[in-house]
Design an enzyme around this catalytic site. Structure first.
Site, PDB file in Angstrom:
ATOM      1  N   ASP A  10      11.315  35.258   3.205  1.00  0.00           N
ATOM      2  CA  ASP A  10      12.508  35.078   2.370  1.00  0.00           C
ATOM      3  C   ASP A  10      13.552  36.078   2.859  1.00  0.00           C
ATOM      4  O   ASP A  10      13.296  37.279   2.899  1.00  0.00           O
ATOM      5  CB  ASP A  10      12.122  35.351   0.908  1.00  0.00           C
ATOM      6  N   ASP A 105      17.070  29.840   2.985  1.00  0.00           N
ATOM      7  CA  ASP A 105      16.646  31.163   3.450  1.00  0.00           C
ATOM      8  C   ASP A 105      15.175  31.456   3.195  1.00  0.00           C
ATOM      9  O   ASP A 105      14.775  32.605   3.129  1.00  0.00           O
ATOM     10  CB  ASP A 105      17.521  32.252   2.798  1.00  0.00           C
ATOM     11  N   GLU A 106      14.373  30.412   3.063  1.00  0.00           N
ATOM     12  CA  GLU A 106      12.954  30.615   2.791  1.00  0.00           C
ATOM     13  C   GLU A 106      12.116  29.628   3.577  1.00  0.00           C
ATOM     14  O   GLU A 106      12.495  28.465   3.718  1.00  0.00           O
ATOM     15  CB  GLU A 106      12.658  30.345   1.311  1.00  0.00           C
TER      16      GLU A 106
HETATM   17 MG   LIG Z   1      16.414  35.106  -0.265  1.00  0.00          MG
END
Ligand SMILES: [Mg+2]
Length: 395
Positions: A10, A105-106
């Protein structure tokens, strides 16, 4: 039995980290990416320095400024976030072909094939994201996705600084249940505020306390979710990595059996197309920053126009507003139209949903709207497209 090596990664305050790349003078400052307060904007991402003052994602910008009047508000550069996201995902593919992107974003990675230790694989990935892309990131490693994701959250929460956590949290094989035991039940996947409240009623607050309840009792109280709770509380999760790609854009178009030159009719079609696009976006938990309009005239010439929204959206009212503006700008009254299309691109995660317990009146209004949308969505799922429309009647 060999244990899988599953990594959850993350990016730390991703939008803000990208903004710092764009403007290094922001480094260490309290700032947020989000909409303007006078336009009822919402915080999409906030720097760790801003979090020190209680600023959070999904909070109205006006509220964030009350908490910290010096807060710097930056308009998002969503296309830049998408391109950085693509670079991160490309880099992750150097470490495994089994990469599952779950948001901008993961991602999850299955690195079971790598003979190195869990710790050294995680450090290698973190170092290259840090050094090659100049982005901070946190990683959780376990034998499955459920525990890996929670490990990331725990690792991040354990590090409270003005800077990015850049955490690495490893849960060795066999220690999944013990790792989860002291954590609040809400951290478990599938436990929302409602289930959390029900569990609190029977005096269950920590994940480990679920383990003490017989599976039959859990099923009696929670139905199907009871089975999952029984397994998840023990850190059991056999889900595989799913290597799907997130769509780049979602669009819908209609070719008319007979060309239409009536403005009201055309706008009604725009409404319906916006609805369909947004329904799909919501289903995939995506939102976009670019709205596109496609128009084809009777002679087959085609025109596409696009515009950028203030914040990512997947709400049909927003998409319709933009599509309508583009339409009015480009349509000459009376000109027959053969095809109409509406699309949304610049996709990423929606602004995080507001939590139920936030009592601010603006929040509760937004929350009610969200619940209504959710209810509409599930109604349509059950009864089909035509069951219910916002405001206007179907033809
Ligand atoms: Mg994040």
């Amino acid at each position: 039995m060999t244990h899988r090596k599953i990594i959850h990664i993350d990016l730390d305050a991703f939008y803000c980290a990208v903004e710092e790349l764009r403007d290094p003078s922001l480094g260490g400052k309290a700032f947020a990416v989000g909409g303007q307060p006078d336009q009822r904007g919402v915080v999409s991402s906030c720097s760790y320095a801003a979090r020190m003052y209680g600023v959070r994602s999904a909070m109205p910008t006006a509220r964030a400024l009350q908490l910290y009047p010096q807060l710097i508000i930056i308009r998002g550069h969503y296309r830049l976030y998408s391109s950085n996201s693509r670079r991160v995902m490309a880099l992750l593919h150097n470490y495994s072909s089994l990469v599952e992107q779950i948001s901008i974003d993961e991602a999850f990675l299955d690195v079971s094939e790598n003979p190195e230790s869990r710790g050294s694989i995680a450090r290698a990935i973190q170092t290259s994201v840090n050094n090659e892309l100049n982005l901070p990131c946190s990683l959780g490693i376990s034998t499955n996705k459920l525990v890996a994701k929670i490990a990331t959250d725990v690792g991040k929460a354990a590090i409270q600084t003005k800077g990015s956590p850049n955490a690495i949290q490893i849960v060795p094989p066999g220690e999944e249940a013990a790792f989860l035991a002291p954590l609040p039940v809400e951290m478990l996947w599938g436990v929302g505020p409602k289930t959390g409240t029900q569990l609190a009623k029977i005096n269950v607050h920590k994940i480990g306390e679920i383990v003490g309840i017989p599976e039959r009792t859990l099923v009696e109280r929670f139905g199907k979710l009871g089975h999952s709770l029984y397994r998840r509380a023990r850190g059991i999760d056999n889900r595989e990595i799913v290597t799907t790609h997130i769509a780049k854009s979602i669009s819908k178009e209609t070719t008319f059996t007979r060309d239409i030159n009536d403005e009201a009719k055309l706008i009604k079609h725009l409404e319906r197309l916006s609805e369909r696009v947004c329904k799909r976006l919501q289903k995939q938990q995506l939102a976009g920053t670019t709205v596109k309009l496609k128009l084809r005239w009777a002679d087959f010439t085609t025109l596409t126009r696009q515009t950028t929204t203030e914040q990512p959206t997947n709400h049909s009212e927003d998409v319709l507003t933009e599509a309508k503006k583009l339409f009015i700008k480009n349509w000459m009254p009376g000109k027959p139209v053969r095809l109409l299309g509406v699309g949304v691109s610049g996709l990423g995660p929606p602004i995080r949903q507001l939590s139920l317990w936030e009592s601010d009146s603006v929040l509760s209004r937004l929350e009610r709207e969200r619940q209504l949308r959710q209810a509409l969505l599930s109604l349509r799922e059950k009864f089909g497209e035509r069951i219910i429309y916002w405001g206007t009647e179907p033809e």
